[in-house]
Motif scaffolding. Sequence first.
Motif, PDB file in Angstrom:
ATOM      1  N   PHE A  65      28.002  30.099  51.919  1.00  0.00           N
ATOM      2  CA  PHE A  65      28.761  30.069  50.745  1.00  0.00           C
ATOM      3  C   PHE A  65      27.774  29.331  49.696  1.00  0.00           C
ATOM      4  CE2 PHE A  65      31.731  30.961  54.030  1.00  0.00           C
ATOM      5  CZ  PHE A  65      32.769  31.839  53.249  1.00  0.00           C
ATOM      6  N   PHE A  66      27.710  29.813  48.238  1.00  0.00           N
ATOM      7  CA  PHE A  66      26.774  29.224  47.510  1.00  0.00           C
ATOM      8  C   PHE A  66      27.650  29.520  46.097  1.00  0.00           C
ATOM      9  CE2 PHE A  66      23.914  30.501  50.542  1.00  0.00           C
ATOM     10  CZ  PHE A  66      23.068  29.450  50.710  1.00  0.00           C
ATOM     11  N   ASP A  67      27.445  28.814  45.123  1.00  0.00           N
ATOM     12  CA  ASP A  67      27.950  28.918  43.531  1.00  0.00           C
ATOM     13  C   ASP A  67      29.285  28.953  43.710  1.00  0.00           C
ATOM     14  OD1 ASP A  67      25.177  29.389  43.007  1.00  0.00           O
ATOM     15  OD2 ASP A  67      25.524  31.704  42.962  1.00  0.00           O
ATOM     16  N   VAL A  96      21.530  41.987  57.210  1.00  0.00           N
ATOM     17  CA  VAL A  96      22.013  40.769  56.420  1.00  0.00           C
ATOM     18  C   VAL A  96      22.640  41.550  55.196  1.00  0.00           C
ATOM     19  CG1 VAL A  96      20.167  39.199  56.883  1.00  0.00           C
ATOM     20  CG2 VAL A  96      19.734  41.130  55.086  1.00  0.00           C
ATOM     21  N   GLY A  97      23.414  40.718  54.352  1.00  0.00           N
ATOM     22  CA  GLY A  97      24.007  40.972  52.913  1.00  0.00           C
ATOM     23  C   GLY A  97      24.526  40.042  52.296  1.00  0.00           C
ATOM     24  N   THR A  98      24.832  40.462  51.116  1.00  0.00           N
ATOM     25  CA  THR A  98      25.302  39.425  49.885  1.00  0.00           C
ATOM     26  C   THR A  98      26.735  39.826  49.440  1.00  0.00           C
ATOM     27  OG1 THR A  98      23.077  38.882  49.501  1.00  0.00           O
ATOM     28  CG2 THR A  98      24.837  38.288  47.847  1.00  0.00           C
ATOM     29  N   TYR A  99      27.839  39.317  49.311  1.00  0.00           N
ATOM     30  CA  TYR A  99      29.021  39.651  48.884  1.00  0.00           C
ATOM     31  C   TYR A  99      29.138  38.590  47.502  1.00  0.00           C
ATOM     32  CZ  TYR A  99      33.999  40.567  47.964  1.00  0.00           C
ATOM     33  OH  TYR A  99      35.029  40.894  47.323  1.00  0.00           O
ATOM     34  N   ASN A 100      29.566  39.310  46.470  1.00  0.00           N
ATOM     35  CA  ASN A 100      29.928  38.496  45.164  1.00  0.00           C
ATOM     36  C   ASN A 100      31.432  38.535  44.973  1.00  0.00           C
ATOM     37  OD1 ASN A 100      29.959  37.832  42.456  1.00  0.00           O
ATOM     38  ND2 ASN A 100      27.750  37.771  42.191  1.00  0.00           N
ATOM     39  N   SER A 101      32.037  37.639  44.823  1.00  0.00           N
ATOM     40  CA  SER A 101      33.546  37.538  44.711  1.00  0.00           C
ATOM     41  C   SER A 101      33.831  37.946  43.255  1.00  0.00           C
ATOM     42  CB  SER A 101      34.297  36.426  45.129  1.00  0.00           C
ATOM     43  OG  SER A 101      33.601  35.309  44.414  1.00  0.00           O
ATOM     44  N   ARG A 102      32.850  37.791  42.275  1.00  0.00           N
ATOM     45  CA  ARG A 102      33.285  37.867  40.768  1.00  0.00           C
ATOM     46  C   ARG A 102      32.874  39.314  40.366  1.00  0.00           C
ATOM     47  NH1 ARG A 102      29.226  32.952  38.519  1.00  0.00           N
ATOM     48  NH2 ARG A 102      30.637  31.202  39.089  1.00  0.00           N
ATOM     49  N   THR A 103      32.152  39.908  41.163  1.00  0.00           N
ATOM     50  CA  THR A 103      31.786  41.576  40.821  1.00  0.00           C
ATOM     51  C   THR A 103      32.465  42.339  42.044  1.00  0.00           C
ATOM     52  OG1 THR A 103      29.790  41.646  42.300  1.00  0.00           O
ATOM     53  CG2 THR A 103      29.597  40.839  39.805  1.00  0.00           C
ATOM     54  N   ASN A 104      33.010  41.824  43.174  1.00  0.00           N
ATOM     55  CA  ASN A 104      33.508  42.415  44.204  1.00  0.00           C
ATOM     56  C   ASN A 104      32.542  43.471  44.631  1.00  0.00           C
ATOM     57  OD1 ASN A 104      35.943  41.086  43.898  1.00  0.00           O
ATOM     58  ND2 ASN A 104      36.797  42.510  42.455  1.00  0.00           N
ATOM     59  N   GLU A 126      18.623  49.372  52.134  1.00  0.00           N
ATOM     60  CA  GLU A 126      19.466  48.679  51.104  1.00  0.00           C
ATOM     61  C   GLU A 126      20.749  49.533  50.506  1.00  0.00           C
ATOM     62  OE1 GLU A 126      18.105  45.534  48.436  1.00  0.00           O
ATOM     63  OE2 GLU A 126      18.805  46.567  46.951  1.00  0.00           O
ATOM     64  N   LEU A 127      21.834  49.020  50.416  1.00  0.00           N
ATOM     65  CA  LEU A 127      23.171  49.829  50.005  1.00  0.00           C
ATOM     66  C   LEU A 127      23.903  48.917  49.229  1.00  0.00           C
ATOM     67  CD1 LEU A 127      24.945  52.365  51.967  1.00  0.00           C
ATOM     68  CD2 LEU A 127      26.118  50.299  51.049  1.00  0.00           C
ATOM     69  N   ILE A 128      24.590  49.456  48.479  1.00  0.00           N
ATOM     70  CA  ILE A 128      25.588  48.766  47.510  1.00  0.00           C
ATOM     71  C   ILE A 128      27.186  49.001  47.599  1.00  0.00           C
ATOM     72  CG2 ILE A 128      26.514  47.882  45.213  1.00  0.00           C
ATOM     73  CD1 ILE A 128      23.504  48.261  44.163  1.00  0.00           C
ATOM     74  N   TYR A 129      27.951  48.333  48.012  1.00  0.00           N
ATOM     75  CA  TYR A 129      29.438  48.785  48.360  1.00  0.00           C
ATOM     76  C   TYR A 129      30.095  48.296  47.047  1.00  0.00           C
ATOM     77  CZ  TYR A 129      34.220  48.969  49.387  1.00  0.00           C
ATOM     78  OH  TYR A 129      35.546  49.229  49.537  1.00  0.00           O
ATOM     79  N   ASN A 130      30.500  49.166  46.112  1.00  0.00           N
ATOM     80  CA  ASN A 130      31.336  48.711  44.819  1.00  0.00           C
ATOM     81  C   ASN A 130      32.936  48.805  45.294  1.00  0.00           C
ATOM     82  OD1 ASN A 130      32.990  48.993  42.533  1.00  0.00           O
ATOM     83  ND2 ASN A 130      31.124  48.973  41.426  1.00  0.00           N
ATOM     84  N   GLN A 131      33.591  47.720  45.547  1.00  0.00           N
ATOM     85  CA  GLN A 131      35.102  47.747  46.200  1.00  0.00           C
ATOM     86  C   GLN A 131      35.742  48.385  45.083  1.00  0.00           C
ATOM     87  OE1 GLN A 131      35.787  43.502  46.928  1.00  0.00           O
ATOM     88  NE2 GLN A 131      38.172  44.025  47.119  1.00  0.00           N
ATOM     89  N   GLN A 132      35.748  48.274  43.617  1.00  0.00           N
ATOM     90  CA  GLN A 132      36.755  48.692  42.870  1.00  0.00           C
ATOM     91  C   GLN A 132      36.656  50.249  42.542  1.00  0.00           C
ATOM     92  OE1 GLN A 132      35.940  46.490  39.334  1.00  0.00           O
ATOM     93  NE2 GLN A 132      37.301  44.984  39.821  1.00  0.00           N
TER      94      GLN A 132
END
Length: 209
Positions: A65-67, A96-104, A126-132
């Motif tokens: 966890f960061f930021d 590996v992956g990165t999840y950003n709770s600000r952008t979901n 590489e793949l992006i999952y847009n939660q919204q």
Amino acid sequence: MRPAFMFALLCAIPAVACGSNKKQPPVAAHSPLADSADQVMYGARFNLTDEGVSRAHLVSDTAYFFDDNTRIELEKVNIVFFTITGLKDAVLTSRVGTYNSRTNNMIARKNVVVVSEDGRRLTTEELIYNQQRNQISSDSAFVMTEPNRRLEGVGFRSDPNMKNIQILKGASGFARGVSTQPTVLPAPGNVPTVLPAPRSAPASTTPRR
């Protein structure tokens, strides 16, 4: 979390010294992310929701966890996607992956594989999952296979189940033995390249005299 990890590591040192003749279990490689992370979680599990509806369940072997806990770096990623009615839709795995709770948004990287419940399989780096939007996308080269069909190209937009996929460029593939070479459509801007469906030649209707 970090003091507990250091305590376990220090307790292991005397055991190695006293039992040097015994074979010791392998020690996991230390990630440099752990030195700067605000928090480290092992066996992390996250429920990704949209307006109270569960759209995906994310599991990671290790989460850093960061930021202020808004950015999470993940190792050994596994995501199960669900339909709006709660049925299992597809599964994504990556190294590996990165999840950003600000952008979901969640970015999966390295050996990304998505497998739908009805047999479609997509691989990319590489793949992006847009939660919204409940959408997966990529600008990288990819290959999608299913029974009697194979598609490949560079970049795509799709639902997690891959029933509705748009190929951005370099589309090629085959379906039921009909091959399609890479196609570029004369469309302005970044309009997606759509793989054309094969057409059959019209039958001759010349009348007899």
